[in-house]
Design a protein around this motif. Structure first.
Motif, PDB file in Angstrom:
ATOM      1  N   MET A  85      96.178  36.236  -7.469  1.00  0.00           N
ATOM      2  CA  MET A  85      96.002  35.102  -6.563  1.00  0.00           C
ATOM      3  C   MET A  85      94.634  35.183  -5.914  1.00  0.00           C
ATOM      4  SD  MET A  85      99.560  34.568  -4.584  1.00  0.00           S
ATOM      5  CE  MET A  85     101.091  34.482  -5.443  1.00  0.00           C
ATOM      6  N   VAL A  86      94.020  34.017  -5.740  1.00  0.00           N
ATOM      7  CA  VAL A  86      92.754  33.940  -5.020  1.00  0.00           C
ATOM      8  C   VAL A  86      92.919  32.952  -3.876  1.00  0.00           C
ATOM      9  CG1 VAL A  86      91.265  34.594  -6.944  1.00  0.00           C
ATOM     10  CG2 VAL A  86      91.859  32.206  -6.634  1.00  0.00           C
ATOM     11  N   PRO A  87      92.349  33.255  -2.697  1.00  0.00           N
ATOM     12  CA  PRO A  87      92.441  32.293  -1.596  1.00  0.00           C
ATOM     13  C   PRO A  87      91.736  30.997  -1.979  1.00  0.00           C
ATOM     14  CG  PRO A  87      91.589  34.402  -0.826  1.00  0.00           C
ATOM     15  CD  PRO A  87      91.628  34.454  -2.315  1.00  0.00           C
ATOM     16  N   SER A  88      92.376  29.871  -1.740  1.00  0.00           N
ATOM     17  CA  SER A  88      91.730  28.593  -2.034  1.00  0.00           C
ATOM     18  C   SER A  88      91.631  27.709  -0.799  1.00  0.00           C
ATOM     19  CB  SER A  88      92.485  27.847  -3.145  1.00  0.00           C
ATOM     20  OG  SER A  88      93.739  27.407  -2.691  1.00  0.00           O
ATOM     21  N   HIS A  89      92.277  28.114   0.308  1.00  0.00           N
ATOM     22  CA  HIS A  89      92.236  27.289   1.506  1.00  0.00           C
ATOM     23  C   HIS A  89      92.701  28.106   2.705  1.00  0.00           C
ATOM     24  CE1 HIS A  89      92.588  23.641   3.919  1.00  0.00           C
ATOM     25  NE2 HIS A  89      93.743  24.098   4.334  1.00  0.00           N
ATOM     26  N   MET A  90      91.930  28.103   3.754  1.00  0.00           N
ATOM     27  CA  MET A  90      92.344  28.754   5.000  1.00  0.00           C
ATOM     28  C   MET A  90      91.799  27.945   6.157  1.00  0.00           C
ATOM     29  SD  MET A  90      91.879  32.828   4.722  1.00  0.00           S
ATOM     30  CE  MET A  90      91.498  33.467   3.134  1.00  0.00           C
ATOM     31  N   ASP A  91      92.668  27.534   7.038  1.00  0.00           N
ATOM     32  CA  ASP A  91      92.239  26.878   8.265  1.00  0.00           C
ATOM     33  C   ASP A  91      93.336  27.044   9.305  1.00  0.00           C
ATOM     34  OD1 ASP A  91      94.209  24.965   7.791  1.00  0.00           O
ATOM     35  OD2 ASP A  91      92.811  23.436   7.125  1.00  0.00           O
ATOM     36  N   GLY A  92      93.261  26.312  10.383  1.00  0.00           N
ATOM     37  CA  GLY A  92      94.244  26.448  11.450  1.00  0.00           C
ATOM     38  C   GLY A  92      95.632  25.964  11.090  1.00  0.00           C
ATOM     39  N   THR A  93      95.778  25.283   9.942  1.00  0.00           N
ATOM     40  CA  THR A  93      97.090  24.759   9.565  1.00  0.00           C
ATOM     41  C   THR A  93      97.835  25.655   8.592  1.00  0.00           C
ATOM     42  OG1 THR A  93      96.182  23.472   7.723  1.00  0.00           O
ATOM     43  CG2 THR A  93      96.298  22.386   9.875  1.00  0.00           C
ATOM     44  N   GLY A  94      97.174  26.658   8.021  1.00  0.00           N
ATOM     45  CA  GLY A  94      97.864  27.541   7.092  1.00  0.00           C
ATOM     46  C   GLY A  94      96.928  28.165   6.077  1.00  0.00           C
ATOM     47  N   VAL A  95      97.527  28.883   5.138  1.00  0.00           N
ATOM     48  CA  VAL A  95      96.795  29.575   4.087  1.00  0.00           C
ATOM     49  C   VAL A  95      97.402  29.176   2.750  1.00  0.00           C
ATOM     50  CG1 VAL A  95      96.149  31.825   3.171  1.00  0.00           C
ATOM     51  CG2 VAL A  95      96.414  31.542   5.621  1.00  0.00           C
ATOM     52  N   VAL A 139     105.443  38.157  -9.781  1.00  0.00           N
ATOM     53  CA  VAL A 139     105.124  37.541 -11.072  1.00  0.00           C
ATOM     54  C   VAL A 139     105.622  38.497 -12.143  1.00  0.00           C
ATOM     55  CG1 VAL A 139     103.261  36.786 -12.574  1.00  0.00           C
ATOM     56  CG2 VAL A 139     103.123  36.315 -10.141  1.00  0.00           C
ATOM     57  N   VAL A 140     106.392  37.962 -13.094  1.00  0.00           N
ATOM     58  CA  VAL A 140     106.951  38.789 -14.167  1.00  0.00           C
ATOM     59  C   VAL A 140     106.712  38.132 -15.519  1.00  0.00           C
ATOM     60  CG1 VAL A 140     108.736  39.843 -12.725  1.00  0.00           C
ATOM     61  CG2 VAL A 140     109.223  37.719 -13.902  1.00  0.00           C
ATOM     62  N   PRO A 141     106.547  38.929 -16.593  1.00  0.00           N
ATOM     63  CA  PRO A 141     106.358  38.350 -17.926  1.00  0.00           C
ATOM     64  C   PRO A 141     107.596  37.602 -18.391  1.00  0.00           C
ATOM     65  CG  PRO A 141     106.388  40.758 -18.023  1.00  0.00           C
ATOM     66  CD  PRO A 141     106.519  40.366 -16.588  1.00  0.00           C
ATOM     67  N   ARG A 142     107.382  36.558 -19.196  1.00  0.00           N
ATOM     68  CA  ARG A 142     108.484  35.760 -19.739  1.00  0.00           C
ATOM     69  C   ARG A 142     108.643  35.956 -21.229  1.00  0.00           C
ATOM     70  NH1 ARG A 142     109.477  30.658 -20.505  1.00  0.00           N
ATOM     71  NH2 ARG A 142     107.336  30.174 -20.928  1.00  0.00           N
ATOM     72  N   GLY A 143     107.949  36.912 -21.821  1.00  0.00           N
ATOM     73  CA  GLY A 143     108.076  37.139 -23.251  1.00  0.00           C
ATOM     74  C   GLY A 143     107.006  36.442 -24.073  1.00  0.00           C
ATOM     75  N   GLN A 195      92.450  30.956 -14.074  1.00  0.00           N
ATOM     76  CA  GLN A 195      93.079  30.152 -13.026  1.00  0.00           C
ATOM     77  C   GLN A 195      93.718  28.890 -13.591  1.00  0.00           C
ATOM     78  OE1 GLN A 195      90.443  29.501  -9.692  1.00  0.00           O
ATOM     79  NE2 GLN A 195      89.760  31.617  -9.717  1.00  0.00           N
ATOM     80  N   ASN A 196      93.605  28.673 -14.897  1.00  0.00           N
ATOM     81  CA  ASN A 196      94.193  27.493 -15.528  1.00  0.00           C
ATOM     82  C   ASN A 196      95.615  27.817 -15.965  1.00  0.00           C
ATOM     83  OD1 ASN A 196      94.502  24.968 -16.535  1.00  0.00           O
ATOM     84  ND2 ASN A 196      93.233  25.278 -18.348  1.00  0.00           N
ATOM     85  N   VAL A 197      96.575  27.530 -15.086  1.00  0.00           N
ATOM     86  CA  VAL A 197      97.986  27.840 -15.296  1.00  0.00           C
ATOM     87  C   VAL A 197      98.781  26.538 -15.240  1.00  0.00           C
ATOM     88  CG1 VAL A 197      99.967  29.055 -14.313  1.00  0.00           C
ATOM     89  CG2 VAL A 197      97.707  30.136 -14.301  1.00  0.00           C
ATOM     90  N   GLU A 198      99.670  26.350 -16.199  1.00  0.00           N
ATOM     91  CA  GLU A 198     100.472  25.127 -16.299  1.00  0.00           C
ATOM     92  C   GLU A 198     101.951  25.470 -16.372  1.00  0.00           C
ATOM     93  OE1 GLU A 198      99.373  22.007 -16.382  1.00  0.00           O
ATOM     94  OE2 GLU A 198      97.245  22.268 -16.771  1.00  0.00           O
ATOM     95  N   LEU A 235      97.262  30.651  -7.964  1.00  0.00           N
ATOM     96  CA  LEU A 235      97.820  31.648  -8.870  1.00  0.00           C
ATOM     97  C   LEU A 235      96.947  31.784 -10.106  1.00  0.00           C
ATOM     98  CD1 LEU A 235     100.278  33.490  -9.395  1.00  0.00           C
ATOM     99  CD2 LEU A 235     101.330  31.545 -10.563  1.00  0.00           C
ATOM    100  N   MET A 236      96.749  33.022 -10.545  1.00  0.00           N
ATOM    101  CA  MET A 236      96.003  33.321 -11.763  1.00  0.00           C
ATOM    102  C   MET A 236      96.951  33.957 -12.771  1.00  0.00           C
ATOM    103  SD  MET A 236      92.800  34.997  -9.712  1.00  0.00           S
ATOM    104  CE  MET A 236      92.037  35.726 -11.121  1.00  0.00           C
ATOM    105  N   CYS A 237      96.640  33.844 -14.052  1.00  0.00           N
ATOM    106  CA  CYS A 237      97.453  34.475 -15.088  1.00  0.00           C
ATOM    107  C   CYS A 237      97.394  35.988 -14.919  1.00  0.00           C
ATOM    108  CB  CYS A 237      96.932  34.077 -16.466  1.00  0.00           C
ATOM    109  SG  CYS A 237      97.750  34.977 -17.805  1.00  0.00           S
TER     110      CYS A 237
END
Length: 99
Positions: A9-19, A92-96, A31-34, A23-25
């Motif tokens: 995981m990489v931070p993508s947003h932090m401000d007074g409303t939350g974090v 995060v766990v592998p799915r096979g 970072q391209n996860v579908e 998600l990364m593979c």
């Protein structure tokens, strides 16, 4: 997965409303996860009630939500959020997939 990527995981947003994190593979770090097989949300998300058992994919006791995902390279994995008696877990766990 033979050797998990160190960061999932990489931070993508932090401000007074939350974090928020993106998600990364865990297999290759992209970072391209579908949704797995590009399926609709209702087909890749499952909600399991708290049956007081250790049957979560991340090995925790209690209920959990699982989301089946994959990256462009074909690594298949699940994002799991579990809860039991006031304890929250994320894993995060592998799915096979190719791993």
């Amino acid at each position: 997965m033979t050797k998990p990527h160190e960061e999932i995981m990489v931070p993508s947003h932090m401000d007074g409303t939350g974090v928020r994190w993106q998600l990364m593979c865990p297999g290759c770090g992209t970072q391209n996860v579908e949704n797995a097989n590009y399926a609709p949300d209702h087909e890749v998300i499952s909600v399991q009630p708290d049956r007081d058992e250790y049957d979560s994919p991340i090995g925790t006791r209690g209920g959990y939500v699982s989301v089946d995902l994959e990256c462009d390279a074909g690594h298949s994995f699940a994002l799991v959020v579990g809860n039991h008696k006031g304890a929250e877990f994320v894993g995060v766990v592998p799915r096979g997939g190719q791993g």
